[in-house]
Motif scaffolding. Structure first.
Motif, mmCIF file in Angstrom:
data_model
loop_
_atom_site.group_PDB
_atom_site.id
_atom_site.type_symbol
_atom_site.label_atom_id
_atom_site.label_comp_id
_atom_site.label_asym_id
_atom_site.label_seq_id
_atom_site.Cartn_x
_atom_site.Cartn_y
_atom_site.Cartn_z
ATOM 1 N N HIS A 241 3.366 -3.071 7.062
ATOM 2 C CA HIS A 241 2.041 -2.738 6.975
ATOM 3 C C HIS A 241 2.309 -1.035 7.604
ATOM 4 C CE1 HIS A 241 -0.326 -4.440 2.828
ATOM 5 N NE2 HIS A 241 0.066 -5.752 3.379
ATOM 6 N N SER A 242 1.211 -0.202 7.152
ATOM 7 C CA SER A 242 0.561 0.623 8.648
ATOM 8 C C SER A 242 -0.912 0.771 8.133
ATOM 9 C CB SER A 242 1.199 1.222 9.055
ATOM 10 O OG SER A 242 0.651 2.369 7.123
ATOM 11 N N HIS B 189 0.427 -1.317 -0.285
ATOM 12 C CA HIS B 189 -0.393 -0.127 0.059
ATOM 13 C C HIS B 189 1.072 1.450 -0.214
ATOM 14 C CE1 HIS B 189 -3.303 -2.572 1.448
ATOM 15 N NE2 HIS B 189 -3.519 -2.350 0.469
ATOM 16 N N GLU C 62 0.889 3.477 2.894
ATOM 17 C CA GLU C 62 1.951 3.599 4.096
ATOM 18 C C GLU C 62 3.268 3.296 3.902
ATOM 19 O OE1 GLU C 62 -2.416 0.228 4.225
ATOM 20 O OE2 GLU C 62 0.089 -0.142 4.300
HETATM 21 ZN ZN LIG Z 1 -1.414 -2.415 4.028
#
Ligand SMILES: [Zn+2]
Length: 347
Positions: free
Chosen positions: A159-160, A72, A75
């Motif tokens: 991720h975040s 993503h 992120e």
């Molecule tokens: Zn993500």
């Protein structure tokens, strides 16, 4: 410098033949070598992207540990944590090889868009195993599935919370009962990471069902795989970056690949039962809660109004537990996830 020239020649050669032999590059790495690759992608819609990949081969033999950020692209705490890691790793102390994808979804990163790559309006974390002849996001997923995952012993997807999401940092893995040894290692790596919240998800897909998510693809392909979630709101948070940086170093240490580590969290919290609540209406979302709050079942998490200020929907906790992540900005669309509430239940 000498090396950079030879790499340029190589890229020119492979582009001319329209193919990029990543596995060959990997297999011909020398001990103590750092190789930086920009792998070109293009699709039938006219989209292009250069996928950066860094190969770091230690001076001693050992496992292959892959970590990736930016699946993503908005992120950004994970992306900055990975930048720090690839600068600081000392190859003379590394046993084994690191495969690093610092920006896995360049279209989303450079266009600053949450969730989806705007080039083809596709979420890379949902596109696995990808398609060789698909649009650009599907091609990148296919490349990771066919070139990166097969070489990896451990696959860590970082991720975040995305732009609209509040989130407490956690580490997670799939409780795949069909591959008990891999699951045990993924759990062990989660436990040494330094993260307080250790989350497992059930693994219920068949061997042929699309895995959708990058690290689920790696589990399906028989690898040790896990994920970190640290950071939120599309901003770089120093604390989230440091947790991720240290978490990766701790995992490398537990794999006997790198000497630097810190101790595990003194008060780990295990969670294995996630339930979600999603929006039935579009509008404006309000909440007094934040990620990390404990909620009772059916407790009000927030509500939605229409554009005229009238309440049109209430959002209640689907179970008692901790809010792992939640929507935290006003715009809400029908179908959006409002919150993930997580609890521990006996298996
Ligand atoms: Zn993500």
């Amino acid at each position: 410098m000498k090396y950079k020239i030879s790499l340029l020649l190589f890229l020119t050669t492979t582009l001319a033949f329209g193919q990029f032999n990543f596995t060959k590059q990997f297999n011909t790495l020398n001990a103590g070598q750092r190789l930086e690759l920009s792998i070109p992608f293009s699709d039938h819609l006219g989209n292009t992207a250069d996928l950066p990949v860094i190969l770091l081969k230690g001076t001693e033999e050992g496992p292959v540990f892959t970590f990736l950020a930016g699946v993503h692209g908005f992120e950004v705490s994970p992306i900055i944590a990975v930048q720090k890691l690839v600068q600081e790793i000392d190859l003379t102390q590394l046993k084994g090889t690191l495969i690093v994808l610092p920006i896995s979804n360049p279209g989303s990163f450079y266009n600053r868009t949450p969730y989806k790559n705007p080039q083809d309006n596709t979420n890379l974390n949902g596109a696995f195993p990808g398609k060789k002849e698909g649009s650009i996001t599907l091609k990148i997923a296919h490349f990771i599935t066919t070139n990166i995952i097969p070489l990896s012993d451990v696959f860590l997807d970082i991720h975040s919370g995305d732009a609209p999401e509040d989130l407490i940092p956690f580490v997670c893995y799939y409780n795949n009962k069909r591959q008990k040894e891999n699951t045990a290692v993924a759990k062990k790596l989660s436990e040494v990471s330094g993260f307080q919240y250790i989350v497992s998800y059930p693994y219920t897909i068949s061997d042929t069902e699309p895995a959708k998510y990058a690290f689920k693809q790696a589990v399906q392909d028989g690898k040790i795989a896990l994920s970190i979630e640290s950071g939120k709101f599309g901003v770089v948070e120093d604390e989230a970056v440091e947790l991720t940086r240290q978490g990766v170093l701790n995992m490398l240490n537990a794999m006997d690949m790198y000497p630097k580590n810190t101790s595990p969290h003194l008060n780990p919290i295990y969670l294995n039962h996630q339930r979600y609540t999603s929006a039935k209406m579009s509008g404006l979302f309000y909440s007094k809660h934040k990620a990390g709050d404990y909620v009772e079942k059916d407790e009000l998490i927030g509500y939605t109004t229409n554009a005229f200020g009238k309440t049109i929907e209430e959002h209640r906790a689907p179970q008692a537990g901790i809010i792992l992540y939640m929507l935290a900005t006003p715009a809400v669309n029908k179908g959006d996830n409002i919150a993930c509430v997580s609890a521990a239940v006996e298996e």
